[in-house]
Write a protein that holds these residues in place. Structure first.
Motif, PDB file in Angstrom:
ATOM      1  N   TYR A  24      54.205  55.279  70.949  1.00  0.00           N
ATOM      2  CA  TYR A  24      52.863  56.325  70.870  1.00  0.00           C
ATOM      3  C   TYR A  24      53.887  57.155  72.060  1.00  0.00           C
ATOM      4  O   TYR A  24      53.215  58.527  72.205  1.00  0.00           O
ATOM      5  CB  TYR A  24      52.782  55.807  71.880  1.00  0.00           C
ATOM      6  CG  TYR A  24      52.069  55.643  73.321  1.00  0.00           C
ATOM      7  CD1 TYR A  24      50.571  57.143  73.295  1.00  0.00           C
ATOM      8  CD2 TYR A  24      52.167  55.926  74.292  1.00  0.00           C
ATOM      9  CE1 TYR A  24      50.216  57.607  74.001  1.00  0.00           C
ATOM     10  CE2 TYR A  24      51.329  56.286  75.722  1.00  0.00           C
ATOM     11  CZ  TYR A  24      50.544  57.116  75.236  1.00  0.00           C
ATOM     12  OH  TYR A  24      49.584  57.715  76.503  1.00  0.00           O
ATOM     13  N   LYS A  81      47.529  52.638  78.627  1.00  0.00           N
ATOM     14  CA  LYS A  81      47.043  53.365  78.540  1.00  0.00           C
ATOM     15  C   LYS A  81      45.890  53.186  77.776  1.00  0.00           C
ATOM     16  O   LYS A  81      44.727  54.365  77.188  1.00  0.00           O
ATOM     17  CB  LYS A  81      47.718  54.327  77.591  1.00  0.00           C
ATOM     18  CG  LYS A  81      48.839  54.913  78.587  1.00  0.00           C
ATOM     19  CD  LYS A  81      48.496  56.176  79.551  1.00  0.00           C
ATOM     20  CE  LYS A  81      49.895  56.616  80.552  1.00  0.00           C
ATOM     21  NZ  LYS A  81      48.943  57.469  81.624  1.00  0.00           N
ATOM     22  N   GLY A  91      52.692  60.436  71.155  1.00  0.00           N
ATOM     23  CA  GLY A  91      50.426  60.897  71.519  1.00  0.00           C
ATOM     24  C   GLY A  91      50.124  60.193  71.471  1.00  0.00           C
ATOM     25  O   GLY A  91      49.694  59.379  70.335  1.00  0.00           O
ATOM     26  N   GLU A  92      49.018  60.642  72.047  1.00  0.00           N
ATOM     27  CA  GLU A  92      47.417  60.079  71.100  1.00  0.00           C
ATOM     28  C   GLU A  92      47.709  60.257  69.701  1.00  0.00           C
ATOM     29  O   GLU A  92      46.936  59.358  68.762  1.00  0.00           O
ATOM     30  CB  GLU A  92      46.141  60.375  71.798  1.00  0.00           C
ATOM     31  CG  GLU A  92      45.171  59.976  71.828  1.00  0.00           C
ATOM     32  CD  GLU A  92      43.802  60.932  72.532  1.00  0.00           C
ATOM     33  OE1 GLU A  92      42.570  60.593  71.884  1.00  0.00           O
ATOM     34  OE2 GLU A  92      43.951  61.140  73.889  1.00  0.00           O
ATOM     35  N   LYS A  93      48.070  61.128  69.064  1.00  0.00           N
ATOM     36  CA  LYS A  93      47.520  60.830  67.490  1.00  0.00           C
ATOM     37  C   LYS A  93      48.522  60.379  67.011  1.00  0.00           C
ATOM     38  O   LYS A  93      48.080  60.278  65.700  1.00  0.00           O
ATOM     39  CB  LYS A  93      48.157  62.647  67.209  1.00  0.00           C
ATOM     40  CG  LYS A  93      49.343  62.805  67.340  1.00  0.00           C
ATOM     41  CD  LYS A  93      50.233  64.076  66.578  1.00  0.00           C
ATOM     42  CE  LYS A  93      51.584  65.024  67.102  1.00  0.00           C
ATOM     43  NZ  LYS A  93      52.535  65.752  66.768  1.00  0.00           N
ATOM     44  N   THR A 112      39.587  49.781  75.249  1.00  0.00           N
ATOM     45  CA  THR A 112      40.721  50.737  74.712  1.00  0.00           C
ATOM     46  C   THR A 112      40.295  52.630  74.457  1.00  0.00           C
ATOM     47  O   THR A 112      38.218  52.341  74.397  1.00  0.00           O
ATOM     48  CB  THR A 112      40.764  50.263  73.332  1.00  0.00           C
ATOM     49  OG1 THR A 112      41.089  49.868  72.350  1.00  0.00           O
ATOM     50  CG2 THR A 112      41.442  48.866  73.761  1.00  0.00           C
ATOM     51  N   ARG A 113      40.696  53.484  74.361  1.00  0.00           N
ATOM     52  CA  ARG A 113      40.016  54.703  74.512  1.00  0.00           C
ATOM     53  C   ARG A 113      39.419  55.069  72.590  1.00  0.00           C
ATOM     54  O   ARG A 113      38.739  55.698  72.264  1.00  0.00           O
ATOM     55  CB  ARG A 113      41.301  55.454  74.191  1.00  0.00           C
ATOM     56  CG  ARG A 113      41.962  55.282  76.261  1.00  0.00           C
ATOM     57  CD  ARG A 113      43.007  56.344  75.955  1.00  0.00           C
ATOM     58  NE  ARG A 113      43.840  56.443  77.266  1.00  0.00           N
ATOM     59  CZ  ARG A 113      43.486  57.314  78.334  1.00  0.00           C
ATOM     60  NH1 ARG A 113      42.959  57.991  78.031  1.00  0.00           N
ATOM     61  NH2 ARG A 113      44.121  56.749  79.647  1.00  0.00           N
ATOM     62  N   MET A 114      40.313  53.749  72.156  1.00  0.00           N
ATOM     63  CA  MET A 114      39.516  54.122  70.344  1.00  0.00           C
ATOM     64  C   MET A 114      38.884  53.326  69.870  1.00  0.00           C
ATOM     65  O   MET A 114      38.762  52.109  70.387  1.00  0.00           O
ATOM     66  CB  MET A 114      40.769  53.632  69.818  1.00  0.00           C
ATOM     67  CG  MET A 114      42.066  55.093  70.005  1.00  0.00           C
ATOM     68  SD  MET A 114      41.620  57.196  69.319  1.00  0.00           S
ATOM     69  CE  MET A 114      42.870  57.710  70.237  1.00  0.00           C
ATOM     70  N   TYR A 127      45.324  52.476  74.512  1.00  0.00           N
ATOM     71  CA  TYR A 127      45.430  52.727  73.064  1.00  0.00           C
ATOM     72  C   TYR A 127      45.723  51.397  72.371  1.00  0.00           C
ATOM     73  O   TYR A 127      45.809  49.930  72.939  1.00  0.00           O
ATOM     74  CB  TYR A 127      46.380  53.544  73.121  1.00  0.00           C
ATOM     75  CG  TYR A 127      46.479  55.009  73.209  1.00  0.00           C
ATOM     76  CD1 TYR A 127      45.710  55.669  73.095  1.00  0.00           C
ATOM     77  CD2 TYR A 127      47.144  55.255  74.382  1.00  0.00           C
ATOM     78  CE1 TYR A 127      45.415  56.723  73.233  1.00  0.00           C
ATOM     79  CE2 TYR A 127      46.680  55.849  75.078  1.00  0.00           C
ATOM     80  CZ  TYR A 127      46.275  57.355  74.238  1.00  0.00           C
ATOM     81  OH  TYR A 127      45.860  58.203  74.806  1.00  0.00           O
ATOM     82  N   LYS A 151      45.420  58.378  65.236  1.00  0.00           N
ATOM     83  CA  LYS A 151      44.082  58.442  64.942  1.00  0.00           C
ATOM     84  C   LYS A 151      44.371  58.557  62.964  1.00  0.00           C
ATOM     85  O   LYS A 151      45.149  57.717  62.702  1.00  0.00           O
ATOM     86  CB  LYS A 151      43.687  60.153  65.084  1.00  0.00           C
ATOM     87  CG  LYS A 151      43.180  60.273  66.602  1.00  0.00           C
ATOM     88  CD  LYS A 151      43.423  61.916  66.967  1.00  0.00           C
ATOM     89  CE  LYS A 151      42.727  61.674  68.444  1.00  0.00           C
ATOM     90  NZ  LYS A 151      42.311  63.231  68.851  1.00  0.00           N
TER      91      LYS A 151
END
Length: 519
Positions: A179, A168, A183-185, A3-5, A170, A188
């Protein structure tokens, strides 16, 4: 899948959600009366100010899902996989064991009798004969455990979750529902994201601990009725311990082994019991009642789902159920996301919103209808035990009227244990997924939540039945923030479906632009 994270354990969510559950139980130990009072007031507030919203939310979720499924966007494949991981029977078995596990035996036997003895207020002034009251009683049960209830668990929300995670990359968490907005934030260090995860865990934990404790009381009654085993706290604790052991072994084995095996086993048991009841019971009465009640429900679909006149009745029935199911929704959508890779949007929505409710309704018609048949011919034979001993007494009373009743009662007790075990293992799995953000969470994390749910349920049992009732009402309170989280998918899921349709060549970019211009 990467995943991206980074897939690190979210210790903040772990500590806050787990700590909150511990505090709830500790407060209940210290002063259960005060906790009951606080929960009752919060419950009444939730029903008053969120009841109408929940009814509209569930209706909108179902209607939008149906439109999406039977449009060309229904051909969109989810999960970045060409072929499904699970065959149809395995897949639908695991879906069925999500919601049906909560009401599989005791509600199926008791709710139709409740509505038969006291006709739902929408039809109370119709002056029906006992024979005529059968259909509205069954139909009201169908509403509570039918199309809207199932659709809320894993249709539009699942589309959003699968898109964010599998398409995506995530983490698979409740915050992924947001999401499309943030979005991506949102993945975080986000207060909104952490809150979404925490309230989802607390809501589903309350919804899981309640049935565990409730089952201990129910099975204890059944064992006393059948074998004269003392219905004591010790008996109930042993039952919960056995259930937790089964669930822990299942969840440790993973979705593809233990959870799948238990789900298939349970569906086979249910099919077998249904067949036996149909053969030795009032066969044509049950079939006619199912068809008649299903037609009655469809005929009065909007009236029954949007009924608002009797607030007290709604709080005890429809709104209570809606709150319970909404509390489950984010976590069960994560579970359904995991088992639905390679399925199309149409397959997903038809399975969850149509096939599962019809199977559930037929089960209610067979189990509850058997009780209604005997109550009709021998008034008081089922309603009397229900009034005196509650839901577990209803199941035993129905079985007592049938040939092989003793063995059927044992079968229903086994199904009850396996049903709740499948709920506990799948919920523990999804909580672990939320904490670690991957659909392959570590084994210790999965097992930890099973044991935690079991321990807290045992503590609540030691306080008494009042603590279980307080927890049942608390489920509805926790559904308030979760229901807000479930609103965005009503418009974000169709947008995602259109975007994926373009990516998969189902709709050309020119056609999509024209549709957007017309809209």
């Amino acid at each position: 899948m990467k995943t991206r994270m980074s897939l690190k354990t979210d210790w903040t969510t772990f500590a806050v959600s787990g700590g909150f559950l511990f505090l709830f139980v500790i407060f209940a130990l210290v002063d259960i009366n005060r906790v009951e009072g606080w929960v009752t007031n919060s419950f009444n507030w939730s029903v008053t100010f969120f009841g109408a919203y929940w009814q509209l939310l569930l209706l909108g979720n179902f209607v939008i899902g149906m439109i999406l499924a039977f449009s060309r966007y229904g051909n969109v494949k989810l999960g970045k996989m060409e072929k499904p991981e699970n065959g149809n029977f395995r897949w639908i078995s695991m879906i069925l064991c999500t919601l049906l596990a909560s009401g599989g035996v005791f509600w199926a036997a008791s709710e139709p009798i409740y509505h038969f003895v006291t006709t739902p207020p929408l039809f109370a002034s119709d002056g029906m004969t006992p024979q005529e009251a059968i259909i509205p009683a069954l139909s009201q049960s169908f509403v509570h455990w039918g199309f809207l209830a199932w659709a809320s668990l894993g249709t539009l929300t699942t589309i959003v979750l699968m898109y964010a995670h599998y398409h995506k990359g995530y983490p698979l968490k409740p915050r992924a529902i947001l999401y499309p907005i943030f979005g991506e934030k949102i993945f975080k260090k986000s207060i909104v994201g952490s809150t979404a995860d925490i309230v989802s865990i607390i809501a589903v934990a309350a919804g899981t601990m309640g049935p565990i404790g409730f089952l201990g009381l129910q099975i204890g009654y059944g064992l006393h009725f059948l074998f004269d085993i003392p219905n004591t706290l010790t008996t109930n604790m042993i039952i919960v311990g056995a259930l937790i052991l089964i669930a822990a072994i299942s969840v440790a084995s993973g979705v593809d082994k233990g959870i799948q095996f238990l789900s298939r086993l349970n569906v086979i048991f249910v099919v077998l019991l249904t067949a036996i009841l149909l053969i030795i019971g009032p066969t044509m009465f049950l079939i006619d009642s199912f068809i008649g009640a299903q037609a009655f429900q469809l005929q009065h679909f909007f009236q029954m789902n949007l009924y608002r006149a009797d607030q007290a009745w709604l709080g005890y029935w429809t709104i209570f159920f809606w709150g319970w199911f909404l509390g489950y929704a984010p976590m069960l959508a994560i579970f359904i996301s995991k088992i639905s890779r390679g399925r199309t949007i149409r397959e997903l929505i038809v399975a969850v919103s149509i096939i599962a409710p019809l199977v559930s309704n037929f089960w209610f018609a067979v189990v509850g209808g058997t009780g209604l048949s005997h109550e009709l011919t021998n008034p008081g034979s089922i309603s009397g035990p229900l009034s005196d001993g509650g839901m577990p007494a209803t199941v035993m009373a129905i079985m007592n009227q049938l040939p092989m009743g003793f063995w059927l009662a044992i079968g229903f007790l086994i199904v009850s244990i396996v049903f709740v075990s499948t709920t506990v293992d799948s919920i523990s799995y999804t909580v672990a997924v939320t904490i670690q953000g991957t659909d392959h969470p570590q084994k210790w994390m999965r097992v930890f939540w099973v044991i935690l749910f079991g321990m807290l349920s045992v503590v609540l049992l030691t306080i008494g039945e009042g603590s279980i009732q307080a927890l049942q009402n608390f489920i509805v309170v926790t559904a308030v923030p979760v229901s807000i989280l479930l609103l965005p998918p009503l418009w974000s899921a169709p947008k995602i479906a259109k975007q994926m349709a373009r990516e998969q060549g189902i709709v050309s970019s020119v056609e999509a632009a024209k549709e957007k211009k017309i809209a």
